[in-house]
Enzyme design. Sequence first.
Site, PDB file in Angstrom:
ATOM      1  N   ASP A  47       0.829  -1.213   0.000  1.00 41.35           N
ATOM      2  CA  ASP A  47       0.000   0.000   0.000  1.00 41.35           C
ATOM      3  C   ASP A  47       0.861   1.259   0.000  1.00 41.35           C
ATOM      4  O   ASP A  47       0.544   2.245  -0.675  1.00 41.35           O
ATOM      5  CB  ASP A  47      -0.926   0.008   1.222  1.00 41.35           C
ATOM      6  CG  ASP A  47      -2.005  -1.063   1.143  1.00 41.35           C
ATOM      7  OD1 ASP A  47      -2.330  -1.481   0.018  1.00 41.35           O
ATOM      8  OD2 ASP A  47      -2.508  -1.475   2.207  1.00 41.35           O
ATOM      9  N   LEU A  93     -10.902  -1.540  -4.515  1.00 42.92           N
ATOM     10  CA  LEU A  93     -11.333  -0.343  -3.796  1.00 42.92           C
ATOM     11  C   LEU A  93     -10.139   0.521  -3.436  1.00 42.92           C
ATOM     12  O   LEU A  93      -9.045   0.008  -3.188  1.00 42.92           O
ATOM     13  CB  LEU A  93     -12.069  -0.735  -2.509  1.00 42.92           C
ATOM     14  CG  LEU A  93     -13.363  -1.534  -2.662  1.00 42.92           C
ATOM     15  CD1 LEU A  93     -13.856  -1.981  -1.294  1.00 42.92           C
ATOM     16  CD2 LEU A  93     -14.426  -0.705  -3.361  1.00 42.92           C
ATOM     17  N   LYS A 127     -14.208  -6.021   5.911  1.00 47.73           N
ATOM     18  CA  LYS A 127     -13.396  -6.296   4.724  1.00 47.73           C
ATOM     19  C   LYS A 127     -12.748  -7.668   4.906  1.00 47.73           C
ATOM     20  O   LYS A 127     -11.749  -7.813   5.608  1.00 47.73           O
ATOM     21  CB  LYS A 127     -12.333  -5.217   4.527  1.00 47.73           C
ATOM     22  CG  LYS A 127     -11.563  -5.384   3.213  1.00 47.73           C
ATOM     23  CD  LYS A 127     -10.579  -4.245   2.999  1.00 47.73           C
ATOM     24  CE  LYS A 127      -9.872  -4.408   1.670  1.00 47.73           C
ATOM     25  NZ  LYS A 127      -9.115  -5.671   1.566  1.00 47.73           N
ATOM     26  N   ARG A 148     -11.273 -12.945  -9.686  1.00 50.34           N
ATOM     27  CA  ARG A 148     -11.222 -11.567 -10.186  1.00 50.34           C
ATOM     28  C   ARG A 148     -10.100 -11.397 -11.203  1.00 50.34           C
ATOM     29  O   ARG A 148     -10.233 -10.654 -12.176  1.00 50.34           O
ATOM     30  CB  ARG A 148     -11.018 -10.583  -9.018  1.00 50.34           C
ATOM     31  CG  ARG A 148     -10.987  -9.133  -9.495  1.00 50.34           C
ATOM     32  CD  ARG A 148     -11.000  -8.162  -8.329  1.00 50.34           C
ATOM     33  NE  ARG A 148      -9.790  -8.256  -7.526  1.00 50.34           N
ATOM     34  CZ  ARG A 148      -9.597  -7.568  -6.406  1.00 50.34           C
ATOM     35  NH1 ARG A 148     -10.556  -6.781  -5.952  1.00 50.34           N
ATOM     36  NH2 ARG A 148      -8.478  -7.685  -5.731  1.00 50.34           N
ATOM     37  N   GLU A 185     -16.607 -12.871  -1.597  1.00 47.30           N
ATOM     38  CA  GLU A 185     -15.270 -13.236  -1.126  1.00 47.30           C
ATOM     39  C   GLU A 185     -15.306 -14.673  -0.613  1.00 47.30           C
ATOM     40  O   GLU A 185     -16.158 -15.032   0.211  1.00 47.30           O
ATOM     41  CB  GLU A 185     -14.843 -12.296   0.008  1.00 47.30           C
ATOM     42  CG  GLU A 185     -13.366 -12.307   0.297  1.00 47.30           C
ATOM     43  CD  GLU A 185     -12.590 -11.287  -0.530  1.00 47.30           C
ATOM     44  OE1 GLU A 185     -11.367 -11.205  -0.346  1.00 47.30           O
ATOM     45  OE2 GLU A 185     -13.204 -10.575  -1.353  1.00 47.30           O
ATOM     46  N   LYS A 303     -19.880   1.654   1.674  1.00 45.94           N
ATOM     47  CA  LYS A 303     -20.453   1.880   0.341  1.00 45.94           C
ATOM     48  C   LYS A 303     -21.680   2.776   0.442  1.00 45.94           C
ATOM     49  O   LYS A 303     -22.544   2.550   1.304  1.00 45.94           O
ATOM     50  CB  LYS A 303     -20.868   0.542  -0.291  1.00 45.94           C
ATOM     51  CG  LYS A 303     -19.752  -0.474  -0.423  1.00 45.94           C
ATOM     52  CD  LYS A 303     -20.308  -1.817  -0.896  1.00 45.94           C
ATOM     53  CE  LYS A 303     -19.210  -2.872  -0.997  1.00 45.94           C
ATOM     54  NZ  LYS A 303     -19.745  -4.199  -1.344  1.00 45.94           N
ATOM     55  N   CYS A 421      24.718 -23.672  27.340  1.00 40.90           N
ATOM     56  CA  CYS A 421      23.602 -22.873  27.861  1.00 40.90           C
ATOM     57  C   CYS A 421      24.054 -21.442  28.114  1.00 40.90           C
ATOM     58  O   CYS A 421      25.083 -21.220  28.769  1.00 40.90           O
ATOM     59  CB  CYS A 421      23.077 -23.494  29.150  1.00 40.90           C
ATOM     60  SG  CYS A 421      21.805 -22.489  29.962  1.00 40.90           S
ATOM     61  N   CYS A 424      23.835 -21.132  32.318  1.00 42.85           N
ATOM     62  CA  CYS A 424      24.667 -21.916  33.240  1.00 42.85           C
ATOM     63  C   CYS A 424      25.855 -22.587  32.567  1.00 42.85           C
ATOM     64  O   CYS A 424      26.653 -23.254  33.232  1.00 42.85           O
ATOM     65  CB  CYS A 424      23.815 -22.971  33.943  1.00 42.85           C
ATOM     66  SG  CYS A 424      23.282 -24.321  32.845  1.00 42.85           S
TER      67      CYS A 424
END
Length: 683
Positions: A47, A93, A127, A148, A185, A303, A421, A424
């Site tokens: 985006d 959209l 959405k 789509r 969807e 909408k 470790c 320790c």
Amino acid sequence: MPLLSQMQEYQADTTFAQLEALRQKLREYEYHYHVLDNPLVPDAEYDRLMNELKNLEWQHPEWITVDSPTQRVGAKPLDGFAQVTHEIPMLSLDNAFSDEELDGFLRRMESYITEDPHTLAFCCEPKLDGLAVSILYVDGVLSQAATRGDGSTGEDITSNIRTIRNIPLKLNMDNPPARLEVRGEVFMPQKGFEELNERALEKGEKTFANPRNAAAGSLRQLDPKITRQRPLVLNAYGIGVYESDDELPATHFERLQWLKSIGIPVNNEIRLATGREQLLAFYANIQAKRPTLGYDIDGTVLKVNDIGLQEQLGFISRSPRWAIAYKFPSQEEMTVLNDVEFQVGRTGAITPVAKLEPVFVAGVTVSNATLHNGDEIERLGIVIGDTVIIRRAGDVIPQIVGVVMDRRPENAKKIEFPTACPVCESAVVRVEGEAVARCTGGLFCGAQRKEALKHFVSRKAMDIDGVGEKLIEQLMERELVHTPADLFKLDHTTLMRLERMGEKSAQNALNSIEKAKNTTLARFLFALGIRDVGEATAQNLANHFHNLAAIRTATFEQLQAVQDVGEVVANRIVRFWQEPHNVAVVEDLISQGVHWQDVIQVEIADNPLKGKNVVLTGTLTQLTRDQAKALLQSFGCKVSGSVSSKTDYLIAGEKAGSKLAKAQELGVKILTEQEFIALTGEN
């Protein structure tokens, strides 16, 4: 950031070559997202780049080309499916990411209609995060379905759509339209997604990263038999082609209700809202509901409700002017992996923790994320210095879900898993067949001791609610407590010397410790922290052996006779009691006054609950959930969290929901709380 402010950040000397490079990057991301179902970057990054391209094209309109990503919707379809041309383009959209951008959307409508946008009714929808599809009904019968695709051309997925159970093959009406195109969807609910991945793991198959990828991958299988096995769902959001003598309703909301009346599923959260404040209230309400919806959403869709006004407002190149997606703060973001630290858990498990450049994700600043184990590091192919994708959904611990390979720096450094470790310095080993590497230090290791103490006082163990994690850390730092038995040796004077410990807090802690001395054998066994001995196994051990002495001296073969105790767990129990330190701690606890009643053997041979798989749901009024669970376990029941074909009984309290419906569907025997109590003989 408002659009104008973003525009002012760009330099006037941007070259066409730079703009083309940005377009190519977006095309690559679109191809991986829409066609390969394998996103390279989070939606938020896509985006941002799309907004950057829009702003550059706004500054240089002479550079806009017909093949720019700003002029298209998605990506070209694969050649594996037949192509379908959409009679009416399936547009995407525009997005809003702030209240100010929503205001801009409302303001822009003023140029096209005489009505005040702030007084208009809007149809508001969640959405959904899935795959947009078109489904064509001819004379009421499902005739064709398509993705789509790029908005103009999609892929023919008719055979796969027919396998989705909530999509009717025939409309529920007497005089159907000659042609009706339903748009919606397809998505995968979270529960179905989790079960799908569980089955994949059992078979050693690759799992899906998220429900959207799972839905897209399932819907575009070349073999419909595979799609049929996937838990896909459709929610319709609109109508495309419509040919009939009957007119459609005049508003978007009424059209969705009409679709619902003829058997097409629509989302239950759709609402009408008028004006800015109601739109924002819907957004806030859906955002609050998001963790409990049971399916993934990434915002709201708003909408204009009046279809006539929609037609007046029209479209721009890739989206309608009458609708906008107001998106939630991203649940995925990109940041840089600065380092990896290794933590040690109660059972010695070494867990790599990613130290990140702080990044704002889903409403919080994230600077750490789990990397689980060495296998996960290898699977991700991650190195220090990488740009990584962080995901945080709801209250889930942030995790790294991907690496942006084209941003790897030259000085990137391999992650070295420790052989000793970090606390320790005992050896770290990885048992064959296990994903986790472990410190071999046992209770010699300070980190394991600390986590063991936290487990010992926890609610489902000894339930010492006056002693929390911070108090345990202080007690260990000052070397006042080394084993669980030391907790019962604390006095008022010692506690009062600790930070932020007042008279009342000290007394509350001592009261809780004293109260915890009276416990049950099952709780005590669970509190000891024997690896892989959870609540249910501890209860089964108590029910089988009745007292601690019998458990301490039980052989490997005797332990395997206990319900749900296999070779691995039996071995771990035997080894626990072979360790002198463990025996000493248990004897010390008993000497400090920790006690319980031995489990009384009850003859339950004829009880119908004995050894059954049981699920609890709803609100119980006579017992707490923990009491009911303990009672069931005393009858040798296996208490599960979900209903399946293996479930024998469902105990349904008040306001029982989806579990009750599933049990009825599967023919599972259902008991009320009163019937359950009557069966157990409890008063």
